[in-house]
Write an enzyme that holds these catalytic residues in place. Structure first.
Site, PDB file in Angstrom:
ATOM      1  N   TYR A   1       0.829  -1.200   0.000  1.00  0.00           N
ATOM      2  CA  TYR A   1       0.000   0.000   0.000  1.00  0.00           C
ATOM      3  C   TYR A   1       0.869   1.258   0.000  1.00  0.00           C
ATOM      4  CZ  TYR A   1      -4.039  -2.905   1.358  1.00  0.00           C
ATOM      5  OH  TYR A   1      -5.036  -3.852   1.400  1.00  0.00           O
TER       6      TYR A   1
ATOM      7  N   ALA B   1     -19.011  -2.201  -1.745  1.00  0.00           N
ATOM      8  CA  ALA B   1     -18.920  -2.490  -3.187  1.00  0.00           C
ATOM      9  C   ALA B   1     -18.378  -1.301  -3.973  1.00  0.00           C
ATOM     10  CB  ALA B   1     -20.278  -2.933  -3.733  1.00  0.00           C
ATOM     11  N   GLY B   2     -17.287  -0.745  -3.475  1.00  0.00           N
ATOM     12  CA  GLY B   2     -16.680   0.389  -4.163  1.00  0.00           C
ATOM     13  C   GLY B   2     -17.538   1.634  -4.166  1.00  0.00           C
ATOM     14  N   GLY B   3     -18.445   1.759  -3.209  1.00  0.00           N
ATOM     15  CA  GLY B   3     -19.327   2.916  -3.106  1.00  0.00           C
ATOM     16  C   GLY B   3     -20.725   2.662  -3.627  1.00  0.00           C
TER      17      GLY B   3
ATOM     18  N   LEU C   1     -22.978   0.677  -2.680  1.00  0.00           N
ATOM     19  CA  LEU C   1     -23.968   0.498  -1.617  1.00  0.00           C
ATOM     20  C   LEU C   1     -23.999   1.673  -0.645  1.00  0.00           C
ATOM     21  CD1 LEU C   1     -23.236  -3.265  -0.824  1.00  0.00           C
ATOM     22  CD2 LEU C   1     -25.013  -2.333  -2.309  1.00  0.00           C
TER      23      LEU C   1
END
Length: 320
Positions: free
Chosen positions: A53, A214-216, A218
């Site tokens: 990261y 979910a990557g935004g 939801l």
């Protein structure tokens, strides 16, 4: 904060896991410090990172930020159950990635140096590597445990049969083996319910879902629901729009933000220990706690299954 055991171990971790992937590329070091301070104020003791990261190959920038934060003292390191990962490419030479005994040992030493600590609580394999035998992997991990540099071993992005194979190999060596699995899991991505979750339950692994929103998707993408929604880059076809509309309508009926309901749903799943949240602001840290208080009724859970159909475990999912 609420706490639970990590899988079959006696280790107590918070029901929310602080994800640090944004530290460096998207979150400045001062802002990261503020987020980590706030996480500790809330009792969020479970933190996740990885050696890859930070956005710059081989530098481990995110681990460096966390290390400098720990170096301030004040019991910061002692309060945290720290999880980091090994597997990703950290250099240009042949043995600077994957899960050879050589790379595992070297990567651990480098993570310890960057994190400014003398031990890692949960050392996770970031991905399965089919070219290394489990005898080699476990020999390397056992040495790290014997040396006190690592306390527990976890996996990430494994399949159910990888969990079984790894822990059966560990059992033959009288070694504890895997105690956690970090995997993609959310209402819109439920494939792990086929084989992975049953394997984790059977072998006593705590599941740590990544991308719980979910990557935004939801988090409230159809309107300006909350400041933390990640709408950029999300495109919905007609079928997806119908599904998300039903989802956000249900959340509105519950009187809750979609992001909070999405995380609360994961917390209702038997195998889940702690979803990973990746806050970029203090408000998002504070807001994430609401998910711990939401109790979803059987009726609501049924409605969620209708909107986002899941999977029955194998073989019932495809056979009688």
């Amino acid at each position: 904060m609420k706490y639970t055991n990590l899988g079959r171990t006696g280790l107590k971790v918070s029901r929310l896991c602080l994800g640090t992937m944004n530290f460096g590329p998207r979150t400045t070091e001062p802002d990261a410090y503020a987020i980590m301070d706030r996480a500790l104020e809330h009792g969020m003791n479970f933190w996740d990172t990885a050696n890859v990261y930070g956005g710059k190959k081989g530098e481990g920038i995110t681990e460096q930020i966390i290390g400098r934060y720990f170096a301030q003292g004040g019991g910061r390191r002692e309060k945290v159950v720290l999880a980091t990962k090994v597997y990703g490419d950290m250099g240009e030479w042949p043995n600077t990635s994957r899960l050879s005994a050589l790379h595992i040992r070297k990567a651990c030493e480098e993570s310890l140096r960057r994190l400014q600590t003398d031990y890692i609580d949960v050392y996770q394999m970031h991905h399965v590597w089919r070219d290394a035998p489990w005898e080699e992997i476990w020999q390397a991990m056992e040495l790290l445990v014997q040396q006190g540099k690592v306390l527990y071993i976890g996996s990430s992005n494994f399949a159910g049969w990888h969990i079984a194979k790894a822990n059966e190999a560990a059992k033959r060596r009288n070694f504890l083996g895997l105690v956690s699995e970090q995997s993609l899991y959310n209402l819109n991505a439920r494939t792990v319910e086929r084989d992975l979750l049953p394997a984790c339950e059977d072998y006593g692994l705590g599941v740590i879902p990544w991308s719980p929103l979910a990557g935004g998707l939801l988090g409230g993408v159809l309107g300006d629901i909350d400041e933390g929604s990640r709408r950029a880059g999300i495109k919905l076809d007609e079928a997806a729009r119908v599904k998300i509309t039903a989802w956000e309508t249900l959340c509105a009926e519950l009187g809750e933000f979609p992001a909070d309901v999405a995380i609360a749903w994961l917390l209702h799943q038997k195998a889940v220990t702690a979803p990973i949240i990746g806050p970029r602001t203090l408000a998002q840290v504070d807001g994430s706690l609401r998910a711990l208080e939401i109790a979803l009724s059987e009726e609501t859970l049924k409605k969620l299954d209708e909107i986002f159909p899941g999977h029955k475990p194998s073989p019932e999912g495809y056979a009688w």
